[in-house]
Structure formats: structure tokens, C-alpha cells
Design an enzyme around this catalytic site. Structure first.
Site, mmCIF file in Angstrom:
data_model
loop_
_atom_site.group_PDB
_atom_site.id
_atom_site.type_symbol
_atom_site.label_atom_id
_atom_site.label_comp_id
_atom_site.label_asym_id
_atom_site.label_seq_id
_atom_site.Cartn_x
_atom_site.Cartn_y
_atom_site.Cartn_z
ATOM 1 N N ARG A 1 -22.233 -23.822 -36.747
ATOM 2 C CA ARG A 1 -21.848 -24.310 -38.071
ATOM 3 C C ARG A 1 -21.106 -23.210 -38.838
ATOM 4 O O ARG A 1 -20.118 -23.486 -39.526
ATOM 5 C CB ARG A 1 -23.067 -24.778 -38.868
ATOM 6 N N TYR B 1 -26.234 -44.043 -51.488
ATOM 7 C CA TYR B 1 -25.535 -42.772 -51.719
ATOM 8 C C TYR B 1 -24.220 -42.988 -52.458
ATOM 9 O O TYR B 1 -23.843 -42.192 -53.320
ATOM 10 C CB TYR B 1 -25.286 -42.049 -50.388
ATOM 11 N N ASP C 1 -22.329 -37.733 -39.481
ATOM 12 C CA ASP C 1 -23.238 -38.061 -40.584
ATOM 13 C C ASP C 1 -22.955 -39.464 -41.076
ATOM 14 O O ASP C 1 -21.822 -39.935 -40.991
ATOM 15 C CB ASP C 1 -23.092 -37.051 -41.727
ATOM 16 N N ARG D 1 -30.580 -27.454 -38.132
ATOM 17 C CA ARG D 1 -30.797 -26.088 -38.614
ATOM 18 C C ARG D 1 -32.021 -25.385 -38.053
ATOM 19 O O ARG D 1 -32.188 -24.189 -38.263
ATOM 20 C CB ARG D 1 -30.865 -26.098 -40.146
ATOM 21 N N ARG E 1 -32.215 -35.856 -35.507
ATOM 22 C CA ARG E 1 -31.729 -34.546 -35.977
ATOM 23 C C ARG E 1 -31.981 -33.452 -34.943
ATOM 24 O O ARG E 1 -32.253 -32.305 -35.314
ATOM 25 C CB ARG E 1 -32.389 -34.151 -37.307
HETATM 26 O O1 1CP Z 1 -28.910 -34.716 -34.464
HETATM 27 C C1 1CP Z 1 -28.722 -35.811 -35.019
HETATM 28 O O2 1CP Z 1 -29.648 -36.575 -35.360
HETATM 29 C C2 1CP Z 1 -27.302 -36.306 -35.207
HETATM 30 C C3 1CP Z 1 -26.633 -36.066 -36.426
HETATM 31 C C4 1CP Z 1 -27.078 -36.677 -37.751
HETATM 32 C C5 1CP Z 1 -27.539 -37.957 -38.075
HETATM 33 C C6 1CP Z 1 -27.905 -39.074 -37.131
HETATM 34 C C7 1CP Z 1 -26.947 -35.961 -38.965
HETATM 35 C C8 1CP Z 1 -26.525 -34.565 -39.078
HETATM 36 N N1 1CP Z 1 -27.248 -36.822 -39.998
HETATM 37 C C9 1CP Z 1 -27.637 -38.032 -39.487
HETATM 38 C C10 1CP Z 1 -28.015 -39.255 -40.214
HETATM 39 C C11 1CP Z 1 -28.222 -39.210 -41.677
HETATM 40 N N2 1CP Z 1 -27.555 -38.481 -42.621
HETATM 41 C C12 1CP Z 1 -29.150 -40.026 -42.364
HETATM 42 C C13 1CP Z 1 -30.015 -41.059 -41.691
HETATM 43 C C14 1CP Z 1 -31.222 -40.473 -41.055
HETATM 44 C C15 1CP Z 1 -32.220 -39.854 -41.990
HETATM 45 O O3 1CP Z 1 -32.829 -40.584 -42.792
HETATM 46 O O4 1CP Z 1 -32.391 -38.631 -41.908
HETATM 47 C C16 1CP Z 1 -29.061 -39.746 -43.732
HETATM 48 C C17 1CP Z 1 -29.869 -40.370 -44.853
HETATM 49 C C18 1CP Z 1 -28.041 -38.774 -43.892
HETATM 50 C C19 1CP Z 1 -27.548 -38.209 -45.170
HETATM 51 C C20 1CP Z 1 -27.705 -36.746 -45.181
HETATM 52 N N3 1CP Z 1 -26.878 -35.905 -44.506
HETATM 53 C C21 1CP Z 1 -28.731 -35.988 -45.764
HETATM 54 C C22 1CP Z 1 -29.909 -36.532 -46.578
HETATM 55 C C23 1CP Z 1 -29.587 -36.429 -48.017
HETATM 56 C C24 1CP Z 1 -30.647 -36.909 -49.006
HETATM 57 O O5 1CP Z 1 -30.975 -36.099 -49.868
HETATM 58 O O6 1CP Z 1 -31.091 -38.067 -48.968
HETATM 59 C C25 1CP Z 1 -28.480 -34.643 -45.459
HETATM 60 C C26 1CP Z 1 -29.273 -33.444 -45.883
HETATM 61 C C27 1CP Z 1 -27.323 -34.612 -44.642
HETATM 62 C C28 1CP Z 1 -26.697 -33.421 -43.986
HETATM 63 C C29 1CP Z 1 -26.910 -33.325 -42.530
HETATM 64 N N4 1CP Z 1 -26.569 -34.296 -41.607
HETATM 65 C C30 1CP Z 1 -26.818 -33.851 -40.327
HETATM 66 C C31 1CP Z 1 -27.361 -32.526 -40.437
HETATM 67 C C32 1CP Z 1 -27.749 -31.643 -39.285
HETATM 68 C C33 1CP Z 1 -27.413 -32.213 -41.813
HETATM 69 C C34 1CP Z 1 -27.854 -30.900 -42.412
HETATM 70 C C35 1CP Z 1 -26.621 -30.179 -42.789
HETATM 71 C C36 1CP Z 1 -26.606 -28.724 -42.494
HETATM 72 O O7 1CP Z 1 -26.218 -28.297 -41.401
HETATM 73 O O8 1CP Z 1 -26.941 -27.996 -43.421
#
Ligand code: 1CP
Length: 342
Positions: A37, A151, A74, A28, A24
Site C-alpha cells: 500500500r 455511504y 472496495d 492491514r 478482508r
Molecule cells: O480482502 C478483502 O476482503 C477484499 C477487499 C475488500 C472488500 C471485500 C476491501 C478492502 N473492502 C471490502 C468491502 C467493504 N468495504 C465493505 C463490505 C464488507 C464489510 O462490511 O467490511 C464495506 C462496508 C467497505 C467500506 C469501507 N472501505 C470501510 C468501512 C467504512 C465504515 O466506516 O463503515 C473501510 C474502512 C474501507 C477501506 C478498506 N477497504 C479494504 C481495505 C483493506 C480497507 C482498509 C484500507 C486501508 O488499507 O487502510
């Protein structure tokens, strides 16, 4: 030019200073991410806008000088490409339409149709291949089938993956059909990412830790192994990182059993233990607790040094044990890299 540090570690080389990147790393905690964003409108619009997705991928590279960039996208884009509805609720997280029975599964699209929907992601990779500095490696990724299925079944993130366990135990044919569909789609998706220019791919199995006994073998290890075998047949030279988060003792042998070139460790795995039991089989990645990016200070410095030393006897990629959180202080990221490279 000498080969990129990340590729050298993945090829099994023990380096004096390990290459580093951060899960990540675009996100944010960075003001420039929030600005881009906002320009895109919302999170999903950012994922599907190749110019802006490439821009946020590059932001942490410019600011910190990481050794690898991870594609901005994502893991939930695959469910959407298979036909699920997907939206994000501000301050809460993702929401999806749910799959709880045969009819829900039957409504999904075939795996080989995902490219239509995902082509902007491939475009992002092409832009990054042109724009990344020559010493920075580009990582593509997807969710592992079990994690993506949790999910798709629950329609949201869940603390214990209860709905997915309920479908697995209550309607195994539908559960297994879903896992197979995600597996096939993931092979197509990652193969296309590699064709577009991803030099490494990573499989995120964030919820692998909730699978016990035989279930871990069948639904975390096996699908990972299947995806890796299919990718290696098509792209023998592309290294693959597997992240069975929360695997605990089941980290032992996970690399050789799946064919992964590197196993990513969460922060709950003791580094000395992992050096002895996991790194003996090849490259490992990890595993600083993300909380240090919030708290910083001498504890952060000590932990970086401890983890670097623990893994100094073999191939290692420095990373966090999970994603950096929105409340992190960017100065602590700089301190982490400075300490690692000193
Ligand atoms: O910078 C990076 O790492 C690249 C981009 C990336 C990656 C590899 C994002 C952007 N998401 C992910 C993987 C991802 N997404 C995973 C696997 C890794 C982990 O366990 O964190 C998972 C489970 C998700 C699903 C997801 N997407 C969640 C979790 C939800 C939950 O409650 O279980 C969330 C909050 C997101 C949104 C998201 N994805 C990425 C970002 C930067 C965000 C935040 C969104 C925003 O800008 O508000």
C-alpha cells in the site's frame, strides 16, 4: 484436475473439510500489505493499480493457503464510478460527497458508463486469473445497493445509518431512484467482473440489519434478488454469495427468496440454529467471530471445531462472521486453518 473445493461447496456438496477464506484477508494486519500500500501511495491508488491490487490479493494466498482469493477493491468504487467524490481520511475511513435531494441524484452518471472508471478492476481480475494457483477460486464482489446507498447518502460510515433512513422516510422517490441506479450499475459491474474471470461473486450488505419489517424486504432482499436474477440470466453457471449482515431471523429463507447459492452468516448468528434453519436450504458461509484473530489460544481452537461440527451436515464454507481487523495476529489465522484442516 478435481474441481476447486470452494466451487464444490457452492454446488451443494458436503465436504469433510470445508473450504476456507477470510473477509478482508488482504489488509492491514499483514506487514506485506502495508508495504505494498505504501508503494502504491494510498488505499485508492492501490485499488486502481492492477499489478499491485493483484499482488495484495495474492499475499494471503501465499502466506496461508486459503481456498479462495477475493479481488482487492472496495464497495465504494461504484459510487465513485457514478460520479461521487471519494477520499479516505487516514485513521478514520471513507468520505464521499453526499446525496440528499433530487439535484444530487440527477448529477449521477448513467449505470452503463461505470466501466470506463472501473476497467482497472477488470484488469486486476485478468492478472489474477493467470497467476492464482490452480486450486484457488477467485471471488469478485460488490456492495449491495442499500449498504452502498448508506455511504452515498451520509458521505461516510455511520453507526445507525441514520441519514439513509431519513432520506428513505423523508424523500422516498429519490431514495428509491438511488437504489435503482446502484442496482443497475452493480449488475453491469459484476457481469464485467465475471467476464474478466471472477468465478464466484459476493454481495456485501453490511448494513442489512438496520432495515426492519417491510423495509428489509423492499431494500435488502428485493435488490439482491434483482441483481442475482440479472446475473443468472447472463451467467447461469456463476455461483453467488449473499451477505445480509445482521439479518437475524430474516436469514431464514433468504437464499431461496433471492436465488443466492450461498448465504454468508455473521458471528451473531448461532451456528446450530443456522444449520437447522438456513443450511437446510443450501450452502452457508461463516461465521467465526473476528475477535478470535486477535486473541487466539484455546478459545480460537474450540470455536473453529464447534463451527465446523455445527455445519458438518451440509455444504459449508468456513469464514469469519465479518472482516479481520488490523490488530489481528497473523499466527492466529494460521492456527485457524491448521485446526480446521486437522
Ligand atoms: O480482502 C478483502 O476482503 C477484499 C477487499 C475488500 C472488500 C471485500 C476491501 C478492502 N473492502 C471490502 C468491502 C467493504 N468495504 C465493505 C463490505 C464488507 C464489510 O462490511 O467490511 C464495506 C462496508 C467497505 C467500506 C469501507 N472501505 C470501510 C468501512 C467504512 C465504515 O466506516 O463503515 C473501510 C474502512 C474501507 C477501506 C478498506 N477497504 C479494504 C481495505 C483493506 C480497507 C482498509 C484500507 C486501508 O488499507 O487502510
Amino acid at each position: 484436475m478435481a474441481e476447486k473445493l470452494l466451487m464444490r461447496a457452492l454446488a451443494g456438496e458436503t465436504l469433510k473439510t470445508p473450504p476456507a477464506w477470510m473477509m478482508r484477508q488482504a489488509g492491514r494486519y499483514l506487514p506485506e500489505y502495508k508495504a505494498t500500500r505504501a508503494q502504491a501511495g494510498d488505499f485508492l491508488s492501490l485499488c486502481y493499480n492492477p499489478e499491485l491490487a493483484a499482488e495484495v490479493t495474492l499475499q494471503p494466498i501465499r502466506r496461508f493457503g486459503f481456498d479462495a482469493a477475493i479481488l482487492f477493491a472496495d464497495i465504494l468504487l461504484i459510487p465513485q464510478a457514478l460520479g461521487a467524490d471519494l477520499w479516505f481520511v487516514t485513521g478514520e475511513g471513507p468520505r464521499l460527497s453526499t446525496i440528499t435531494d433530487q439535484a444530487g441524484f440527477d448529477a449521477l452518471k448513467p449505470a452503463d458508463t461505470v466501466h470506463d472508471h472501473l476497467s482497472p478492476v477488470y484488469e486486476t481480475i485478468k492478472i489474477l486469473s493467470r497467476e492464482l494457483p490452480g486450486d484457488v477460486a477467485l471471488i469478485g464482489f460488490a456492495g449491495a445497493p442499500w449498504t452502498v446507498a448508506t455511504y452515498m447518502i451520509a458521505g461516510r460510515g455511520t453507526p445507525d445509518q441514520g441519514p439513509a433512513h431519513a432520506l428513505k422516510d423523508g424523500n422516498r422517490p429519490v431514495f428509491e431512484a438511488l437504489l435503482n441506479r446502484i442496482t443497475e450499475a452493480t449488475i453491469e459491474y459484476l457481469s464485467a467482473q465475471i467476464n474478466a474471470g471472477a468465478e464466484v461473486v459476493k454481495l456485501f450488505d453490511s448494513w442489512a440489519g438496520s432495515l426492519n419489517g417491510d423495509d428489509f424486504q423492499k431494500y435488502a432482499l428485493e435488490p439482491t434478488k434483482q441483481i442475482i436474477a440479472a446475473l443468472k440470466a447472463r451467467h447461469p453457471d456463476t455461483p453467488i454469495i449473499a451477505f445480509p449482515r445482521g439479518a437475524g431471523e430474516k436469514y431464514i429463507g433468504f437464499g431461496p427468496a433471492t436465488g443466492a447459492d450461498c448465504v454468508a452468516l455473521d458471528q451473531f448468528t448461532d451456528a446450530d440454529w443456522a444449520a437447522k434453519h438456513v443450511q437446510k436450504d443450501g450452502c452457508v458461509q461463516g461465521n467465526l467471530a473476528p475477535g478470535h484473530m486477535v486473541t487466539g489460544g484455546q478459545d480460537l481452537v474450540d470455536e473453529v471445531r464447534r463451527i465446523k461440527a455445527a455445519f458438518s451436515g451440509g455444504p459449508h464454507i468456513f469464514n469469519l462472521g465479518h472482516g479481520i481487523t488490523p490488530d489481528a495476529n497473523p499466527d492466529n489465522v494460521a492456527l485457524m486453518l491448521e485446526t480446521l484442516r486437522a
